[in-house]
Design a protein around this motif. Sequence first.
Motif, PDB file in Angstrom:
ATOM      1  N   LYS A   8      60.753  22.415   0.521  1.00 15.40           N
ATOM      2  CA  LYS A   8      61.060  23.688   0.728  1.00 15.40           C
ATOM      3  C   LYS A   8      60.439  24.413   1.805  1.00 15.40           C
ATOM      4  N   PRO A   9      59.436  24.290   1.814  1.00 20.10           N
ATOM      5  CA  PRO A   9      58.312  24.808   3.383  1.00 20.10           C
ATOM      6  C   PRO A   9      58.842  24.557   4.499  1.00 20.10           C
ATOM      7  N   VAL A  10      59.184  23.159   4.680  1.00 21.93           N
ATOM      8  CA  VAL A  10      60.141  22.980   5.195  1.00 21.93           C
ATOM      9  C   VAL A  10      60.981  23.237   6.167  1.00 21.93           C
ATOM     10  N   LEU A  11      62.154  23.574   5.240  1.00 18.53           N
ATOM     11  CA  LEU A  11      63.136  23.904   5.234  1.00 18.53           C
ATOM     12  C   LEU A  11      62.957  25.703   6.055  1.00 18.53           C
ATOM     13  N   VAL A  12      62.383  26.335   5.256  1.00 17.66           N
ATOM     14  CA  VAL A  12      61.456  27.401   5.678  1.00 17.66           C
ATOM     15  C   VAL A  12      60.805  27.891   7.457  1.00 17.66           C
ATOM     16  N   GLY A  13      59.943  26.843   7.483  1.00 21.44           N
ATOM     17  CA  GLY A  13      59.822  26.716   9.155  1.00 21.44           C
ATOM     18  C   GLY A  13      60.690  26.047   9.938  1.00 21.44           C
ATOM     19  N   LEU A  14      62.017  24.639   9.598  1.00 15.34           N
ATOM     20  CA  LEU A  14      63.673  24.924  10.873  1.00 15.34           C
ATOM     21  C   LEU A  14      63.672  26.076  10.887  1.00 15.34           C
ATOM     22  N   LEU A  15      64.142  26.563   9.640  1.00 15.62           N
ATOM     23  CA  LEU A  15      64.908  28.464   9.621  1.00 15.62           C
ATOM     24  C   LEU A  15      63.523  28.756  10.651  1.00 15.62           C
ATOM     25  N   VAL A  16      63.281  29.271  10.793  1.00 13.17           N
ATOM     26  CA  VAL A  16      61.732  29.495  11.270  1.00 13.17           C
ATOM     27  C   VAL A  16      62.422  29.129  13.548  1.00 13.17           C
ATOM     28  N   LEU A  17      62.478  27.954  13.236  1.00  8.59           N
ATOM     29  CA  LEU A  17      63.101  27.195  14.567  1.00  8.59           C
ATOM     30  C   LEU A  17      63.769  27.797  15.612  1.00  8.59           C
ATOM     31  N   PHE A  18      65.239  28.100  14.221  1.00  3.62           N
ATOM     32  CA  PHE A  18      66.685  28.252  14.170  1.00  3.62           C
ATOM     33  C   PHE A  18      66.495  29.478  14.760  1.00  3.62           C
ATOM     34  N   ILE A  19      65.793  30.617  13.965  1.00  2.00           N
ATOM     35  CA  ILE A  19      65.461  32.326  15.056  1.00  2.00           C
ATOM     36  C   ILE A  19      64.849  31.773  16.151  1.00  2.00           C
ATOM     37  N   ILE A  20      64.375  31.494  15.773  1.00  6.73           N
ATOM     38  CA  ILE A  20      64.056  31.069  17.976  1.00  6.73           C
ATOM     39  C   ILE A  20      64.060  30.710  18.439  1.00  6.73           C
ATOM     40  N   GLY A  21      65.274  29.799  18.077  1.00 10.71           N
ATOM     41  CA  GLY A  21      65.794  29.234  19.396  1.00 10.71           C
ATOM     42  C   GLY A  21      67.085  30.384  19.295  1.00 10.71           C
ATOM     43  N   ASN A  22      67.526  30.768  18.620  1.00 15.69           N
ATOM     44  CA  ASN A  22      68.775  31.442  19.019  1.00 15.69           C
ATOM     45  C   ASN A  22      68.582  33.161  19.481  1.00 15.69           C
ATOM     46  N   PHE A  23      67.298  33.554  19.283  1.00 18.15           N
ATOM     47  CA  PHE A  23      66.300  34.483  19.658  1.00 18.15           C
ATOM     48  C   PHE A  23      66.072  34.151  21.630  1.00 18.15           C
ATOM     49  N   LEU A  24      66.483  33.377  21.337  1.00 18.46           N
ATOM     50  CA  LEU A  24      65.995  33.227  23.497  1.00 18.46           C
ATOM     51  C   LEU A  24      66.776  32.901  23.932  1.00 18.46           C
ATOM     52  N   SER A  25      67.794  32.428  23.163  1.00 18.08           N
ATOM     53  CA  SER A  25      69.467  32.472  24.294  1.00 18.08           C
ATOM     54  C   SER A  25      69.797  33.717  24.132  1.00 18.08           C
ATOM     55  N   ALA A  26      69.608  34.755  23.130  1.00 17.93           N
ATOM     56  CA  ALA A  26      70.098  36.040  23.320  1.00 17.93           C
ATOM     57  C   ALA A  26      69.871  36.629  24.444  1.00 17.93           C
ATOM     58  N   ILE A  27      68.460  36.349  24.191  1.00 17.77           N
ATOM     59  CA  ILE A  27      67.350  37.382  25.981  1.00 17.77           C
ATOM     60  C   ILE A  27      67.238  36.582  26.754  1.00 17.77           C
ATOM     61  N   ALA A  28      68.031  35.428  26.850  1.00 20.19           N
ATOM     62  CA  ALA A  28      67.619  34.442  28.455  1.00 20.19           C
ATOM     63  C   ALA A  28      68.718  35.212  29.631  1.00 20.19           C
ATOM     64  N   ASP A  29      67.142  35.486  30.425  1.00 22.79           N
ATOM     65  CA  ASP A  29      67.640  35.534  31.292  1.00 22.79           C
ATOM     66  C   ASP A  29      68.043  34.634  32.985  1.00 22.79           C
ATOM     67  N   GLY A  30      68.350  33.776  33.095  1.00 21.06           N
ATOM     68  CA  GLY A  30      69.063  32.297  33.603  1.00 21.06           C
ATOM     69  C   GLY A  30      68.985  31.267  32.922  1.00 21.06           C
ATOM     70  N   TYR A  31      69.480  30.268  32.950  1.00 16.75           N
ATOM     71  CA  TYR A  31      70.536  28.904  32.985  1.00 16.75           C
ATOM     72  C   TYR A  31      68.759  28.272  32.431  1.00 16.75           C
ATOM     73  N   GLY A  32      68.066  28.163  32.885  1.00 17.41           N
ATOM     74  CA  GLY A  32      67.341  27.025  32.057  1.00 17.41           C
ATOM     75  C   GLY A  32      66.553  27.853  31.209  1.00 17.41           C
TER      76      GLY A  32
END
Length: 411
Positions: free
Chosen positions: A68-92
């Motif tokens: 259960k804590p692992v699933l919560v941690g994976l969702l944190v990773l998911f949120i961070i990844g999509n947040f980075l995509s939403a604010i991405a200012d370049g290809y990299g």
Amino acid sequence: MPAGLIALALGGFGIGLTEFVIMGLLPEIAADFHVSEASAGWFISGYALSVTVGALLVTAAVTRLPRKPVLVGLLVLFIIGNFLSAIADGYGAMMLGRTVAALCHGAFFGIGSVVAAGLVPANKKAGAIAIMFTGLTAANVLGVPFGTLLGQSFGWRSTFWAITAIGVLVLLGIALWVPKASTGPAQSLRSELGAFTSGQVWLSLVVTILGFGGMFGAFTYIAFTLTEVSGFPASAVPWLLVLFGGGLFVGNFLGGKAADKALDLSLILILAGLMVVLAFFALTAFSSVATVFSLALMGGFGFATVPGLQMRVMHFASMAPTLASGANIGAFNLGNALGAWLGGVTISAGLGYTSPVWAGVGMTAAALVVMMLAAAAAKRHGSGAPVAASDVDNHPVAAATAGSRQPHRHV
């Protein structure tokens, strides 16, 4: 239905949306970052490769931790990844966001499958896995069209902001609704690796790669087949893909039901059906009416294999299913890549836009042969080691083995 299953299904929806919605937004993203369509395509290919790597490495890294804590941690990773995509200012920066989000994909579905199986009685475990994967099919039926429309109307970043919000909701749902008792005890990495000593686990992974690769190889170039062979206008393609997505939804549900009744037999019949449907599609692609039926059936038979294949790997992984379950998610994505590559080879060879479908027929036929050999070997060796009644409550896959109507043993 346990509330935890709803949270897992919503997680599948968000992850499926992350993976597939970008296909409809590539023109806008490519224009924004001033890159070619081919370069933007790496946001898809790179994601799939990261899923395959993450399914093994991330799952192996967390195998000793409570699920259960692992699933919560994976969702944190998911949120961070999509947040980075939403604010991405370049290809990299965009590629970094896609990679981070992808790393949680395989581990979430792999660990989530084990957790889902632990939330229900032994005779409903494949159905529970199917419910979790319903989120993934719903992402194709509803999420991708509406996500694309949102991105086209308010900018592609709005779609990734919406996915980020979905991730927050899923995190809260898992934290509140998934009971700790249903997740079972953690296993050592050595125990998890021990599951791969089973020949049946390896045979199941091969069936996953070939069977899902056959369907996805045909699907990857479906837009070209629909417009260049079937004669549909480009504007009709999104709606035809919704029809395909509807087939995925129904196939996933019925495949889970069938797997709970007769695991190996259902997989053999489904793979045989998929092979026939793909051959029919390749032969009748010039007919718009026949193509409509073929699309729905291709989605149905193609995704009907998913809960059964996931359950089969977990079944033969015995008391340490987590890493094997994650590996099977990686195998699905490896099949996607292999099918897409093989379909591209046939097109480049000048064999026409139905050639990827024929390549899918060949891969599915190979999957059927391997599945029949695996089933025969399992039947020949009889049932597996008995499971102690006291272990059933703590080990969801052990419970599935104890309650299975179809005896198996490792070969």
